[in-house]
Design a protein around this motif. Structure first.
Motif, PDB file in Angstrom:
ATOM      1  N   HIS A   1       0.824  -1.212   0.000  1.00 38.41           N
ATOM      2  CA  HIS A   1       0.000   0.000   0.000  1.00 38.41           C
ATOM      3  C   HIS A   1       0.860   1.265   0.000  1.00 38.41           C
ATOM      4  O   HIS A   1       0.434   2.291  -0.532  1.00 38.41           O
ATOM      5  N   THR A   2       2.056   1.188   0.537  1.00 36.34           N
ATOM      6  CA  THR A   2       2.975   2.326   0.465  1.00 36.34           C
ATOM      7  C   THR A   2       3.405   2.559  -0.980  1.00 36.34           C
ATOM      8  O   THR A   2       3.471   3.708  -1.437  1.00 36.34           O
TER       9      THR A   2
ATOM     10  N   GLN B   1       1.627   1.756  -3.569  1.00 36.27           N
ATOM     11  CA  GLN B   1       0.439   2.342  -4.197  1.00 36.27           C
ATOM     12  C   GLN B   1       0.340   3.830  -3.883  1.00 36.27           C
ATOM     13  O   GLN B   1      -0.014   4.627  -4.749  1.00 36.27           O
ATOM     14  N   LEU B   2       0.648   4.195  -2.663  1.00 36.59           N
ATOM     15  CA  LEU B   2       0.582   5.595  -2.255  1.00 36.59           C
ATOM     16  C   LEU B   2       1.563   6.441  -3.068  1.00 36.59           C
ATOM     17  O   LEU B   2       1.219   7.547  -3.491  1.00 36.59           O
TER      18      LEU B   2
ATOM     19  N   ILE C   1       0.035   6.938  -6.360  1.00 33.80           N
ATOM     20  CA  ILE C   1      -1.058   7.907  -6.268  1.00 33.80           C
ATOM     21  C   ILE C   1      -0.503   9.322  -6.288  1.00 33.80           C
ATOM     22  O   ILE C   1      -1.049  10.203  -6.965  1.00 33.80           O
TER      23      ILE C   1
ATOM     24  N   PHE D   1      -4.834  11.128  -7.467  1.00 34.00           N
ATOM     25  CA  PHE D   1      -5.803  10.193  -6.909  1.00 34.00           C
ATOM     26  C   PHE D   1      -6.781   9.678  -7.971  1.00 34.00           C
ATOM     27  O   PHE D   1      -6.947   8.470  -8.150  1.00 34.00           O
TER      28      PHE D   1
ATOM     29  N   TRP E   1      -7.700   1.478  -0.033  1.00 29.72           N
ATOM     30  CA  TRP E   1      -6.324   0.964  -0.064  1.00 29.72           C
ATOM     31  C   TRP E   1      -5.355   1.937   0.601  1.00 29.72           C
ATOM     32  O   TRP E   1      -4.409   1.520   1.266  1.00 29.72           O
ATOM     33  N   MET E   2      -5.593   3.236   0.421  1.00 34.17           N
ATOM     34  CA  MET E   2      -4.753   4.237   1.096  1.00 34.17           C
ATOM     35  C   MET E   2      -4.898   4.108   2.616  1.00 34.17           C
ATOM     36  O   MET E   2      -3.916   4.199   3.357  1.00 34.17           O
TER      37      MET E   2
ATOM     38  N   THR F   1      -2.752   1.647   4.383  1.00 34.25           N
ATOM     39  CA  THR F   1      -1.363   2.020   4.642  1.00 34.25           C
ATOM     40  C   THR F   1      -1.164   2.337   6.115  1.00 34.25           C
ATOM     41  O   THR F   1      -0.071   2.168   6.656  1.00 34.25           O
TER      42      THR F   1
END
Length: 113
Positions: A27-28, A30-31, A34, A39, A56-57, A60
């Motif tokens: 998830h990090t 993914q962040l 993003i 977003f 999902w954020m 994290t």
């Protein structure tokens, strides 16, 4: 016999901690994506709802918190960990099922493996 139960429980706790830390890393990443794409554009790139991206954020933060709870308070950590995993399976499975052109038991089974 009691020692075997404790070793089994400790192994399960270790697997849960490792799993939640891997989730944190995922998830990090993914962040970071993003932040690069934005977003809404990230949601469009994955062809998912911005709500799913927001969820999902949120993970994290939730995943390392559960890993911490598993270390500090095993009983509460296990409860929250399994709730988290259960919700993850529902959300991610729903996203996969929503992409199917024809929804049948067989197509769901094939999509989810």
């Amino acid at each position: 016999m009691n020692n075997i139960k404790n070793n089994g429980f400790t192994f399960i706790i270790a697997v849960l901690i490792i799993g939640h830390l891997i989730g944190t890393m995922t998830h990090t990443i993914q962040l970071v994506n993003i932040f690069k794409l934005g977003f809404i554009d990230y949601a469009k790139a994955l062809d998912v709802s911005p709500i799913a991206v927001g969820y999902w954020m949120f993970l994290t933060i939730i995943d390392p918190a559960i890993a911490f709870l598993l270390i500090k308070n095993r009983k509460i950590g296990v409860i929250f960990g399994f709730i988290n995993i259960f919700i993850n399976v529902i959300v991610n499975s729903s996203l996969v099922i929503a992409t199917l052109s024809v929804i049948t038991i067989h197509s769901i089974y094939e999509a989810l493996g």
